[in-house]
Design an enzyme around this catalytic site. Structure first.
Site, PDB file in Angstrom:
ATOM      1  N   LYS A  74       0.838  -1.191   0.000  1.00 49.32           N
ATOM      2  CA  LYS A  74       0.000   0.000   0.000  1.00 49.32           C
ATOM      3  C   LYS A  74       0.874   1.243   0.000  1.00 49.32           C
ATOM      4  O   LYS A  74       1.880   1.303   0.712  1.00 49.32           O
ATOM      5  CB  LYS A  74      -0.906  -0.024   1.244  1.00 49.32           C
ATOM      6  CG  LYS A  74      -1.921   1.108   1.327  1.00 49.32           C
ATOM      7  CD  LYS A  74      -2.825   0.908   2.539  1.00 49.32           C
ATOM      8  CE  LYS A  74      -3.889   1.991   2.655  1.00 49.32           C
ATOM      9  NZ  LYS A  74      -4.799   1.746   3.797  1.00 49.32           N
ATOM     10  N   SER A 149      -9.800   1.834   2.963  1.00 47.41           N
ATOM     11  CA  SER A 149      -8.920   2.611   2.096  1.00 47.41           C
ATOM     12  C   SER A 149      -7.922   1.771   1.325  1.00 47.41           C
ATOM     13  O   SER A 149      -7.291   2.246   0.382  1.00 47.41           O
ATOM     14  CB  SER A 149      -8.156   3.633   2.938  1.00 47.41           C
ATOM     15  OG  SER A 149      -7.299   2.970   3.860  1.00 47.41           O
ATOM     16  N   SER A 173     -10.128  -0.795   7.087  1.00 47.64           N
ATOM     17  CA  SER A 173      -9.560  -0.552   5.767  1.00 47.64           C
ATOM     18  C   SER A 173      -8.804  -1.719   5.159  1.00 47.64           C
ATOM     19  O   SER A 173      -8.364  -1.634   4.013  1.00 47.64           O
ATOM     20  CB  SER A 173      -8.633   0.674   5.814  1.00 47.64           C
ATOM     21  OG  SER A 173      -9.385   1.837   6.025  1.00 47.64           O
TER      22      SER A 173
END
Length: 482
Positions: A74, A149, A173
């Site tokens: 990420k 997210s 998330s």
């Protein structure tokens, strides 16, 4: 080489048996990225030359069970000499000088980075529509969101563009995008994984965790990252070595289900799959009892005071002076304002404003202190429940993946999608999400919540469910595209 549906465990076995080289495996994933990621947009940064060089290095000297297995990170995790943007214009072009601890752990294990994945800007969102660099699409239906997210980290795995990935979970998330994309995702116990090198959103809530095709893969990746660190004062590592589970029965296990929390707001297909999961647990020998989590329903309100408050403090460092974007203006104050106005997106600005308000004189006690009191009550609810049960079962999300754009104009509806995940972060305990079937052709998921440092239990329970569900994590459209 067809990498669609290839688990990390199988990839590692292929490398050890010399069925392929690390370079060949990395090239196969790079070819897959080139073929499908133009539509999915799960990656923000891919450097084929760097990836292949790392793979060749593992071929030459790699040692260890996972050496040469590719991974995606990420873009909230700092990566040395590789751009790290948090999906924000304010960090466009920023290149860290060192790796996040979890990235360093991956390097030590011989994992080969494929690139950096898209996310909601600064991890603030539930759909990956709030990225400054474009929307990520769900591989199950490209007209729908992948969740957020960590939507990019979910989409790369579901689309076959990485065998596994790392995301961060501040209020769901990891688990919610894993649910939307038909994957396994773990929110670890707070403090069991180092946050050093993670671009901060809400420090008391967020943790790094794995996203994978199987429970065993998630456990293998968690073995890599769950370690103590002297660079994160909140990190103590796991209390016991992380084990890779075998599927088995659930005899002697007692699950709690907060039935009252499921009475409203849950889609019929999600509820049907959940009820089937409870029946599976009983068929495997588990006992199901009702539990009460009376303050969990206030988790949404408490979270959206605490998290923005921490964000308003953490994001004050982005001022145009030390790093990132700088918009010159007539004086220092004007430069601050112009830089932040140009660099931050609307959702980030919204949360900074809410957090600053909640911390301001005259409102701190009424909002922030009250939210922290509710947080304590939520933690006590879980402690009381775990006195009588081994784990708690809930859906991961109340709905399946929603259409792109459907909730952008209604932030409260967007926030409500995290209603079953937020209380876990507030309590600092672990939870595992795994797919339990389809609802109208889209993945549905089961969430297993355990007491602090019960990751091994969660993996064992998850493996038992996974064997019964026999869910195919490869979206039909992605298989036909291979």
């Amino acid at each position: 080489m067809d990498v669609v549906g290839l688990t990390a465990e199988r990839a590692a076995a292929m490398l050890r048996a010399r069925e392929c080289s690390a370079e060949e495996l990395a090239q196969a994933y790079l070819d897959r990225i080139a073929a499908v990621d133009g539509e999915i947009h799960s990656y923000l940064h891919v450097d084929p030359e760097r990836t292949l060089a790392a793979a060749r290095a593992q071929d030459a000297s790699g040692a260890g069970d996972l050496a040469g297995v590719p991974i995606a990170y990420k873009d909230l995790l700092s990566t040395r000499d590789v751009p790290t943007t948090a999906a924000s214009r304010i960090l466009e072009g920023f290149v860290p000088i060192e790796d996040a601890d979890v990235v360093a752990r991956g390097n030590e294990a011989g994992l080969v980075s494929l690139g950096k994945t898209n996310l909601d800007e600064f991890a603030m969102g539930s759909s990956t529509e709030h990225s400054a660099y474009g929307v990520t699409r769900n591989p199950w239906d490209v007209a729908r969101v992948p969740g957020g997210s960590s939507g990019g980290s979910a989409a790369v795995v579901a689309s076959g563009c990485a065998p596994w990935s790392l995301g961060t979970d501040t209020g769901g998330s990891i688990r919610q995008p894993a649910a939307f994309c038909g994957l396994v995702g773990l929110m670890p116990t707070y403090g069991s994984v180092s946050r050093f090198g993670v671009i901060a959103f809400a420090c008391s809530l967020e943790q790094v965790g794995p996203m994978a095709l199987t429970v065993r893969d998630a456990a293998l990746l968690h073995q890599v990252i769950a370690r103590d660190s002297d660079r994160d004062a909140t990190c103590t590592g796991p209390r016991e070595p992380i084990a890779v589970p075998e599927a088995g029965r659930l005899d002697g296990v007692t699950f709690g289900v907060p039935w009252s929390e499921l009475e409203e707001g849950v889609e019929s297909g999600i509820r049907a799959r959940f009820d089937e999961s409870v029946a599976v647990a009983q068929a495997l020998g588990a006992t199901i009892v009702d539990v009460e989590l009376p303050y969990a329903r206030h988790g949404l309100a408490a979270y959206y005071v605490i998290a923005p408050a921490e964000a308003s403090a953490n994001l004050s460092r982005f001022d145009g002076v030390r790093y990132g974007l700088r918009v010159d203006a007539g004086d220092v104050r004007a430069m601050y304002e112009a830089t932040r106005d140009a660099g931050f997106g609307d959702e980030v600005k919204r949360r900074i404003m809410i957090g600053t308000y909640a911390l301001s004189a005259g409102y701190h006690d009424a909002y922030y202190v009250q939210a922290q009191r509710v947080r304590t009550l939520i933690r006590r609810d879980f402690d009381a429940a775990f006195a009588g049960v081994d784990a708690i079962l809930m859906p991961t999300a109340p709905t399946t993946a929603f259409p792109i754009g459907a909730r952008l104009d209604d932030p409260l509806a967007m926030y409500a999608n995290d209603v079953f995940t937020l209380p876990v972060n507030l309590a600092g305990i672990p939870a595992l999400s795994l797919p339990n079937g389809l609802s109208d052709g889209l993945p549905s998921s089961l969430q297993i919540i355990g007491p602090a440092h019960s990751e091994n239990l969660l993996f064992r329970l998850g493996a038992a469910f996974e064997a019964e569900f026999a869910f195919d994590p490869v979206p039909p459209a992605m298989r036909s595209a291979s």
